[in-house]
Write a protein that holds these residues in place. Structure first.
Motif, PDB file in Angstrom:
ATOM      1  N   VAL A   8       1.079  -1.108  -0.343  1.00 39.03           N
ATOM      2  CA  VAL A   8       0.292   0.156  -0.255  1.00 39.03           C
ATOM      3  C   VAL A   8       1.115   1.438  -0.182  1.00 39.03           C
ATOM      4  O   VAL A   8       0.984   2.118  -1.387  1.00 39.03           O
ATOM      5  CB  VAL A   8      -1.066  -0.024   1.752  1.00 39.03           C
ATOM      6  N   VAL A   9       2.129   0.788   0.596  1.00 42.78           N
ATOM      7  CA  VAL A   9       2.677   2.354   0.994  1.00 42.78           C
ATOM      8  C   VAL A   9       4.243   2.497  -0.594  1.00 42.78           C
ATOM      9  O   VAL A   9       3.798   4.033  -0.383  1.00 42.78           O
ATOM     10  CB  VAL A   9       3.632   2.210   1.689  1.00 42.78           C
ATOM     11  N   CYS A  10       3.544   1.701  -1.575  1.00 40.26           N
ATOM     12  CA  CYS A  10       4.277   1.895  -2.391  1.00 40.26           C
ATOM     13  C   CYS A  10       3.526   2.311  -3.612  1.00 40.26           C
ATOM     14  O   CYS A  10       4.254   2.476  -5.032  1.00 40.26           O
ATOM     15  CB  CYS A  10       5.093   0.291  -3.180  1.00 40.26           C
ATOM     16  N   LYS A  11       2.229   2.607  -3.569  1.00 44.35           N
ATOM     17  CA  LYS A  11       1.329   3.626  -4.407  1.00 44.35           C
ATOM     18  C   LYS A  11       1.586   5.250  -3.697  1.00 44.35           C
ATOM     19  O   LYS A  11       1.237   5.254  -5.014  1.00 44.35           O
ATOM     20  CB  LYS A  11       0.192   2.793  -4.065  1.00 44.35           C
ATOM     21  N   ILE A  12       2.362   4.761  -3.270  1.00 42.00           N
ATOM     22  CA  ILE A  12       3.015   6.800  -2.910  1.00 42.00           C
ATOM     23  C   ILE A  12       3.971   6.968  -4.238  1.00 42.00           C
ATOM     24  O   ILE A  12       4.524   6.384  -3.856  1.00 42.00           O
ATOM     25  CB  ILE A  12       3.198   7.273  -1.426  1.00 42.00           C
ATOM     26  N   GLY A  13       2.804   7.062  -5.037  1.00 46.14           N
ATOM     27  CA  GLY A  13       4.084   7.748  -6.517  1.00 46.14           C
ATOM     28  C   GLY A  13       5.226   8.541  -6.225  1.00 46.14           C
ATOM     29  O   GLY A  13       6.672   8.913  -7.319  1.00 46.14           O
ATOM     30  N   SER A  14       4.884   9.988  -4.983  1.00 44.68           N
ATOM     31  CA  SER A  14       6.314  10.720  -4.551  1.00 44.68           C
ATOM     32  C   SER A  14       6.861  10.054  -3.712  1.00 44.68           C
ATOM     33  O   SER A  14       7.848  10.534  -3.268  1.00 44.68           O
ATOM     34  CB  SER A  14       5.441  11.924  -3.979  1.00 44.68           C
ATOM     35  N   LEU A  15       7.020   8.830  -3.115  1.00 41.65           N
ATOM     36  CA  LEU A  15       7.361   8.185  -2.054  1.00 41.65           C
ATOM     37  C   LEU A  15       9.304   7.674  -3.024  1.00 41.65           C
ATOM     38  O   LEU A  15       9.528   7.545  -3.300  1.00 41.65           O
ATOM     39  CB  LEU A  15       7.729   6.712  -1.406  1.00 41.65           C
ATOM     40  N   GLN A  16      10.386   8.542  -1.587  1.00 41.64           N
ATOM     41  CA  GLN A  16      11.660   8.501  -2.359  1.00 41.64           C
ATOM     42  C   GLN A  16      12.928   7.876  -1.779  1.00 41.64           C
ATOM     43  O   GLN A  16      13.976   7.063  -1.172  1.00 41.64           O
ATOM     44  CB  GLN A  16      12.407   9.739  -2.267  1.00 41.64           C
ATOM     45  N   ALA A  17      11.979   7.765  -0.377  1.00 38.68           N
ATOM     46  CA  ALA A  17      12.800   6.969   1.062  1.00 38.68           C
ATOM     47  C   ALA A  17      11.688   6.072   1.224  1.00 38.68           C
ATOM     48  O   ALA A  17      11.013   6.611   1.524  1.00 38.68           O
ATOM     49  CB  ALA A  17      13.888   7.615   1.923  1.00 38.68           C
ATOM     50  N   LEU A  18      12.319   5.202   2.457  1.00 37.82           N
ATOM     51  CA  LEU A  18      11.257   4.366   3.056  1.00 37.82           C
ATOM     52  C   LEU A  18      12.022   3.296   3.797  1.00 37.82           C
ATOM     53  O   LEU A  18      13.541   2.738   3.531  1.00 37.82           O
ATOM     54  CB  LEU A  18      10.258   2.564   1.889  1.00 37.82           C
ATOM     55  N   ASP A  19      12.170   3.706   5.362  1.00 30.53           N
ATOM     56  CA  ASP A  19      13.194   3.492   6.188  1.00 30.53           C
ATOM     57  C   ASP A  19      11.842   2.276   7.028  1.00 30.53           C
ATOM     58  O   ASP A  19      11.040   2.948   7.895  1.00 30.53           O
ATOM     59  CB  ASP A  19      13.440   4.316   6.996  1.00 30.53           C
ATOM     60  N   VAL A  20      11.588   0.562   7.302  1.00 27.57           N
ATOM     61  CA  VAL A  20      11.387  -0.028   7.976  1.00 27.57           C
ATOM     62  C   VAL A  20      12.363  -0.459   8.932  1.00 27.57           C
ATOM     63  O   VAL A  20      11.964  -1.808   9.672  1.00 27.57           O
ATOM     64  CB  VAL A  20      10.457  -0.710   7.373  1.00 27.57           C
ATOM     65  N   SER A  21      13.660  -0.269   9.724  1.00 27.70           N
ATOM     66  CA  SER A  21      14.257  -0.531  10.511  1.00 27.70           C
ATOM     67  C   SER A  21      14.150  -1.149  11.565  1.00 27.70           C
ATOM     68  O   SER A  21      12.984   0.160  11.866  1.00 27.70           O
ATOM     69  CB  SER A  21      15.941  -0.009  10.123  1.00 27.70           C
ATOM     70  N   ASN A  22      14.694  -1.538  12.352  1.00 29.81           N
ATOM     71  CA  ASN A  22      14.654  -2.098  13.356  1.00 29.81           C
ATOM     72  C   ASN A  22      12.814  -2.645  13.891  1.00 29.81           C
ATOM     73  O   ASN A  22      12.280  -1.478  14.852  1.00 29.81           O
ATOM     74  CB  ASN A  22      15.130  -0.886  14.761  1.00 29.81           C
ATOM     75  N   ASN A  23      12.850  -3.215  13.760  1.00 28.50           N
ATOM     76  CA  ASN A  23      11.513  -3.511  13.683  1.00 28.50           C
ATOM     77  C   ASN A  23      10.659  -5.215  14.280  1.00 28.50           C
ATOM     78  O   ASN A  23      11.827  -5.726  14.265  1.00 28.50           O
ATOM     79  CB  ASN A  23      10.368  -3.045  12.723  1.00 28.50           C
ATOM     80  N   GLN A  24      10.000  -5.828  13.866  1.00 28.09           N
ATOM     81  CA  GLN A  24       9.748  -7.017  13.784  1.00 28.09           C
ATOM     82  C   GLN A  24       9.158  -7.208  12.415  1.00 28.09           C
ATOM     83  O   GLN A  24       8.625  -8.768  12.942  1.00 28.09           O
ATOM     84  CB  GLN A  24       8.436  -6.731  15.204  1.00 28.09           C
ATOM     85  N   LEU A  25       9.962  -7.066  11.512  1.00 23.51           N
ATOM     86  CA  LEU A  25       9.387  -7.736  10.476  1.00 23.51           C
ATOM     87  C   LEU A  25       9.780  -9.350   9.509  1.00 23.51           C
ATOM     88  O   LEU A  25      10.972  -8.777   9.610  1.00 23.51           O
ATOM     89  CB  LEU A  25       9.107  -6.926   9.023  1.00 23.51           C
ATOM     90  N   SER A  26       8.763  -9.961   9.458  1.00 19.52           N
ATOM     91  CA  SER A  26       9.275 -11.095   8.504  1.00 19.52           C
ATOM     92  C   SER A  26       9.128 -11.554   7.434  1.00 19.52           C
ATOM     93  O   SER A  26       9.798 -12.697   6.939  1.00 19.52           O
ATOM     94  CB  SER A  26       8.605 -12.399   9.898  1.00 19.52           C
TER      95      SER A  26
END
Length: 234
Positions: free
Chosen positions: A54-72
């Protein structure tokens, strides 16, 4: 145009969309005028990655930082969706619980300049498809379970300034072609099972300011020029 609040409604986002409807005022959201350019969600306690496509539908996005979480896991739709964002330059998935192999899908991220996947549980070979435009500048795959040799195809990414492959299970020689990376400033290969010698053409890497390769099985001498020696001492 669909808004970020509409996209992330009913997802695992850490924001209270009801009380604050302007996404540019949310924690970790950075905007240029009214367009979302950066999402910095490091340490938000995220446990599900369902929101990523869903986040990747933001056409103006330049940087995505989801570090230091619990994503598997990273959804298959994530790369497909983000591959359509021409301006996406940075992805940071460090310090999660991601595992498995990294396939060819990263090549769809055409404008990628910075990829951070450190401190996960990835295995298999070091990926060599890292954007068709070969714009990559920073690659951090440290503290994983990558195996096999360092691929010489990394030298095809002539803009690389930073490579960190430390704390993996890599073996074999350092490819001599790595010495062709004329912009390389940092090369960290520590704590692997590498052997052989340091390529002689590393002495021509005048931009190299940090080279760490301790805790391996190298032999022979290191040939450096005066400029690199000075950088090492600093």
């Amino acid at each position: 145009m669909i808004t970020l609040s509409q996209l992330l409604n009913n997802t695992a986002s850490p924001w209270n969309i009801t009380t604050q409807r302007n996404p540019c005022l949310w924690e970790g959201v950075h905007c240029n005028s009214s367009s979302v350019t950066n999402l910095s969600l490091s340490g938000f306690g995220l446990v599900t990655s369902d929101f990523l496509p869903v986040v990747c539908k933001i056409g103006s996005l330049q940087a995505l930082d989801v570090s230091n979480n619990q994503l598997s896991s990273i959804p298959n739709e994530f790369i497909t969706s983000c591959g359509g964002i021409h301006g996406l330059k940075l992805l940071n998935f460090s310090k999660n619980s991601l595992s498995g192999k990294i396939g060819l899908e990263l090549d769809q991220l055409d404008s990628l300049k910075s990829l951070h996947l450190s401190r996960n549980h990835f295995d298999g070979s070091i990926p060599t498809n890292l954007g068709k435009s070969k714009a990559l500048e920073q690659l951090d795959l440290s503290v994983n379970n990558f195996q096999g040799s360092i691929p010489e195809q990394l030298a095809d990414y002539g803009n690389l300034t930073h490579i960190d492959l430390s704390f993996n299970n890599l073996s074999g020689f350092i490819p001599g072609r790595i010495g062709e990376l004329s912009k390389l400033e940092v090369l960290i290969l520590s704590s692997n099972n590498l052997n052989g010698g340091i390529p002689a053409n590393f002495s021509k890497l005048a931009t190299l300011s940090r080279f760490a390769a301790n805790q391996n099985h190298f032999s022979g001498s290191i040939l450096v020029n005066s400029q690199i020696s000075e950088n090492f001492r600093s």
